[in-house]
Design a protein around this motif. Sequence first.
Motif, PDB file in Angstrom:
ATOM      1  N   THR A  32     -46.485 -63.997 -60.859  1.00  0.00           N
ATOM      2  CA  THR A  32     -47.719 -63.277 -61.206  1.00  0.00           C
ATOM      3  C   THR A  32     -48.730 -63.189 -60.071  1.00  0.00           C
ATOM      4  O   THR A  32     -49.671 -62.403 -60.139  1.00  0.00           O
ATOM      5  CB  THR A  32     -48.418 -63.961 -62.401  1.00  0.00           C
ATOM      6  OG1 THR A  32     -48.796 -65.299 -62.016  1.00  0.00           O
ATOM      7  CG2 THR A  32     -47.495 -64.019 -63.612  1.00  0.00           C
ATOM      8  N   GLY A  33     -48.558 -64.038 -59.053  1.00  0.00           N
ATOM      9  CA  GLY A  33     -49.521 -64.040 -57.953  1.00  0.00           C
ATOM     10  C   GLY A  33     -50.778 -64.842 -58.234  1.00  0.00           C
ATOM     11  O   GLY A  33     -51.685 -64.905 -57.397  1.00  0.00           O
ATOM     12  N   VAL A  34     -50.865 -65.487 -59.389  1.00  0.00           N
ATOM     13  CA  VAL A  34     -52.024 -66.324 -59.729  1.00  0.00           C
ATOM     14  C   VAL A  34     -51.845 -67.691 -59.065  1.00  0.00           C
ATOM     15  O   VAL A  34     -50.788 -68.309 -59.221  1.00  0.00           O
ATOM     16  CB  VAL A  34     -52.176 -66.481 -61.254  1.00  0.00           C
ATOM     17  CG1 VAL A  34     -53.338 -67.426 -61.572  1.00  0.00           C
ATOM     18  CG2 VAL A  34     -52.392 -65.130 -61.914  1.00  0.00           C
ATOM     19  N   PRO A  35     -52.828 -68.183 -58.332  1.00  0.00           N
ATOM     20  CA  PRO A  35     -52.667 -69.473 -57.640  1.00  0.00           C
ATOM     21  C   PRO A  35     -52.473 -70.638 -58.603  1.00  0.00           C
ATOM     22  O   PRO A  35     -53.059 -70.674 -59.688  1.00  0.00           O
ATOM     23  CB  PRO A  35     -53.962 -69.630 -56.842  1.00  0.00           C
ATOM     24  CG  PRO A  35     -54.942 -68.700 -57.482  1.00  0.00           C
ATOM     25  CD  PRO A  35     -54.143 -67.577 -58.055  1.00  0.00           C
ATOM     26  N   ALA A  36     -51.629 -71.581 -58.174  1.00  0.00           N
ATOM     27  CA  ALA A  36     -51.376 -72.797 -58.954  1.00  0.00           C
ATOM     28  C   ALA A  36     -52.169 -73.953 -58.355  1.00  0.00           C
ATOM     29  O   ALA A  36     -52.208 -74.124 -57.134  1.00  0.00           O
ATOM     30  CB  ALA A  36     -49.891 -73.131 -58.950  1.00  0.00           C
ATOM     31  N   VAL A  37     -52.825 -74.735 -59.212  1.00  0.00           N
ATOM     32  CA  VAL A  37     -53.545 -75.934 -58.777  1.00  0.00           C
ATOM     33  C   VAL A  37     -53.054 -77.112 -59.610  1.00  0.00           C
ATOM     34  O   VAL A  37     -52.423 -76.925 -60.653  1.00  0.00           O
ATOM     35  CB  VAL A  37     -55.068 -75.788 -58.937  1.00  0.00           C
ATOM     36  CG1 VAL A  37     -55.572 -74.610 -58.105  1.00  0.00           C
ATOM     37  CG2 VAL A  37     -55.462 -75.622 -60.399  1.00  0.00           C
ATOM     38  N   GLN A  38     -53.352 -78.294 -59.138  1.00  0.00           N
ATOM     39  CA  GLN A  38     -52.964 -79.482 -59.899  1.00  0.00           C
ATOM     40  C   GLN A  38     -54.192 -80.342 -60.173  1.00  0.00           C
ATOM     41  O   GLN A  38     -54.867 -80.795 -59.246  1.00  0.00           O
ATOM     42  CB  GLN A  38     -51.912 -80.290 -59.138  1.00  0.00           C
ATOM     43  CG  GLN A  38     -51.218 -81.331 -60.005  1.00  0.00           C
ATOM     44  CD  GLN A  38     -50.010 -81.941 -59.322  1.00  0.00           C
ATOM     45  OE1 GLN A  38     -50.157 -82.771 -58.426  1.00  0.00           O
ATOM     46  NE2 GLN A  38     -48.813 -81.556 -59.759  1.00  0.00           N
ATOM     47  N   LEU A  39     -54.486 -80.513 -61.454  1.00  0.00           N
ATOM     48  CA  LEU A  39     -55.584 -81.374 -61.886  1.00  0.00           C
ATOM     49  C   LEU A  39     -54.995 -82.574 -62.614  1.00  0.00           C
ATOM     50  O   LEU A  39     -53.950 -82.470 -63.258  1.00  0.00           O
ATOM     51  CB  LEU A  39     -56.537 -80.620 -62.814  1.00  0.00           C
ATOM     52  CG  LEU A  39     -57.151 -79.326 -62.287  1.00  0.00           C
ATOM     53  CD1 LEU A  39     -58.087 -78.724 -63.328  1.00  0.00           C
ATOM     54  CD2 LEU A  39     -57.889 -79.549 -60.969  1.00  0.00           C
ATOM     55  N   ASP A  40     -55.666 -83.699 -62.528  1.00  0.00           N
ATOM     56  CA  ASP A  40     -55.155 -84.946 -63.110  1.00  0.00           C
ATOM     57  C   ASP A  40     -55.941 -85.290 -64.373  1.00  0.00           C
ATOM     58  O   ASP A  40     -57.157 -85.482 -64.320  1.00  0.00           O
ATOM     59  CB  ASP A  40     -55.289 -86.068 -62.079  1.00  0.00           C
ATOM     60  CG  ASP A  40     -54.508 -87.317 -62.459  1.00  0.00           C
ATOM     61  OD1 ASP A  40     -54.118 -87.450 -63.639  1.00  0.00           O
ATOM     62  OD2 ASP A  40     -54.290 -88.171 -61.574  1.00  0.00           O
ATOM     63  N   SER A  41     -55.243 -85.377 -65.500  1.00  0.00           N
ATOM     64  CA  SER A  41     -55.894 -85.749 -66.767  1.00  0.00           C
ATOM     65  C   SER A  41     -56.081 -87.253 -66.889  1.00  0.00           C
ATOM     66  O   SER A  41     -56.733 -87.721 -67.818  1.00  0.00           O
ATOM     67  CB  SER A  41     -55.047 -85.258 -67.944  1.00  0.00           C
ATOM     68  OG  SER A  41     -53.822 -85.989 -68.005  1.00  0.00           O
ATOM     69  N   LEU A  42     -55.472 -88.023 -65.968  1.00  0.00           N
ATOM     70  CA  LEU A  42     -55.525 -89.491 -65.976  1.00  0.00           C
ATOM     71  C   LEU A  42     -54.755 -90.094 -67.146  1.00  0.00           C
ATOM     72  O   LEU A  42     -55.012 -91.221 -67.553  1.00  0.00           O
ATOM     73  CB  LEU A  42     -56.979 -89.992 -65.975  1.00  0.00           C
ATOM     74  CG  LEU A  42     -57.678 -89.866 -64.628  1.00  0.00           C
ATOM     75  CD1 LEU A  42     -59.189 -89.905 -64.792  1.00  0.00           C
ATOM     76  CD2 LEU A  42     -57.243 -91.008 -63.696  1.00  0.00           C
ATOM     77  N   ALA A  43     -53.781 -89.364 -67.671  1.00  0.00           N
ATOM     78  CA  ALA A  43     -52.945 -89.917 -68.734  1.00  0.00           C
ATOM     79  C   ALA A  43     -52.091 -91.067 -68.223  1.00  0.00           C
ATOM     80  O   ALA A  43     -51.685 -91.943 -68.991  1.00  0.00           O
ATOM     81  CB  ALA A  43     -52.052 -88.823 -69.319  1.00  0.00           C
ATOM     82  N   SER A  44     -51.816 -91.079 -66.925  1.00  0.00           N
ATOM     83  CA  SER A  44     -51.052 -92.160 -66.312  1.00  0.00           C
ATOM     84  C   SER A  44     -51.511 -92.327 -64.878  1.00  0.00           C
ATOM     85  O   SER A  44     -52.265 -91.502 -64.350  1.00  0.00           O
ATOM     86  CB  SER A  44     -49.546 -91.854 -66.360  1.00  0.00           C
ATOM     87  OG  SER A  44     -49.248 -90.695 -65.597  1.00  0.00           O
ATOM     88  N   GLY A  45     -51.057 -93.400 -64.238  1.00  0.00           N
ATOM     89  CA  GLY A  45     -51.462 -93.647 -62.858  1.00  0.00           C
ATOM     90  C   GLY A  45     -51.049 -95.032 -62.414  1.00  0.00           C
ATOM     91  O   GLY A  45     -50.229 -95.695 -63.064  1.00  0.00           O
ATOM     92  N   ALA A  46     -51.632 -95.493 -61.331  1.00  0.00           N
ATOM     93  CA  ALA A  46     -51.295 -96.797 -60.762  1.00  0.00           C
ATOM     94  C   ALA A  46     -52.017 -97.912 -61.505  1.00  0.00           C
ATOM     95  O   ALA A  46     -53.231 -97.841 -61.713  1.00  0.00           O
ATOM     96  CB  ALA A  46     -51.670 -96.830 -59.284  1.00  0.00           C
ATOM     97  N   ALA A  47     -51.279 -98.938 -61.889  1.00  0.00           N
ATOM     98  CA  ALA A  47     -51.872-100.073 -62.621  1.00  0.00           C
ATOM     99  C   ALA A  47     -52.904-100.799 -61.769  1.00  0.00           C
ATOM    100  O   ALA A  47     -53.849-101.385 -62.287  1.00  0.00           O
ATOM    101  CB  ALA A  47     -50.781-101.030 -63.073  1.00  0.00           C
TER     102      ALA A  47
END
Length: 349
Positions: free
Chosen positions: A310-325
Amino acid sequence: MSNCISALFCKGKQYALLLACTLLATFFAVANVAAAEPRVRVLATTYPVYLITRAVTQSSPDVQVDLLIPAQTGCPHDYALTPKDMQKLAKARIVVINGLGLEAFLEKPLAAAGKITVVDSSKGVNAIAEDHDEGQHAAHGNAEAAHKDDHAPAAAAKGHEAEHGHGHGNEHGHDHGGVNPHAFASPIQAAIMARNIGRELAAAEPLAAKNCPETAEAYAAKLEALGKRLAAVGANAANKNVVALHDGMAYLVRDAGLNLVDVIQEDEEAQPSAARLLDLVKKIKDSKPVVLIGEPQYSDKPVRALSAETGVPAVQLDSLASGAASAPLDHYETVMTRNCDILEKYFAK
């Protein structure tokens, strides 16, 4: 004969002295262990709840916060407790839950565990109803219309669910009672969670957790400042449309004043079908979202494929559902600040 009696007497004294020393050493060893043990063991069910609870208790040295499920688990929709998890539960005096139906897996174990205080961090949050009918996604347009009463979110969401007769939870086997449980992805709602945790910990343990309400208030103020920054993202945007990989982003999108057109992955455990992707391509071309939002918790293949098509840019946001202990105490704020930076880049005037 007298020499033998004298020898026996000396040996008796030595034995008594040795016994007294042994008992004394044991007493001090036990005392030291007791002193080293925290007065109160608090168990947070999930990673985001762990982050918030840890921040709230940072000024309470007599409170130890542990995480129940592994930090990389994410949302525990179908989670089954392990023997190690059960051991943690047995040692806990207080369990802090996300609420909103996220911990259905814990209901029976908690009932069997005996006297454990349960702190529901979701009391009073402005919840979003789960509904995946056409044009009825959470946070589409103006999610607040379905939740006018911030203090009765569950009732509003359940009413919404009853009206439509079904929801995402039942459709995909994740029954949250018609409520999107990912409120932790919103700094504004996380502030409410922090205050709940601080207040209820102090009520349950007035001595060990006496500092928690004040610490929670200071922490909540930081989160609310982030919420205000997010709200400014979409305030003056001509195009507010976004498409997200997963409905865990619904709260963050709402905070930013944006419109969630659709979610790519309606079932967290399954990649979207080819037919679903074709339908999304059409919807994306029609609605012209500014960005497609992925999350580090999930594969970004569908997002990248749709972006290429589609040509729409992709970004990545973090919901903080998981991560480093072992994340630092300010991890929540750091991640949400990064989310703000990314959104501001695409929605700035």
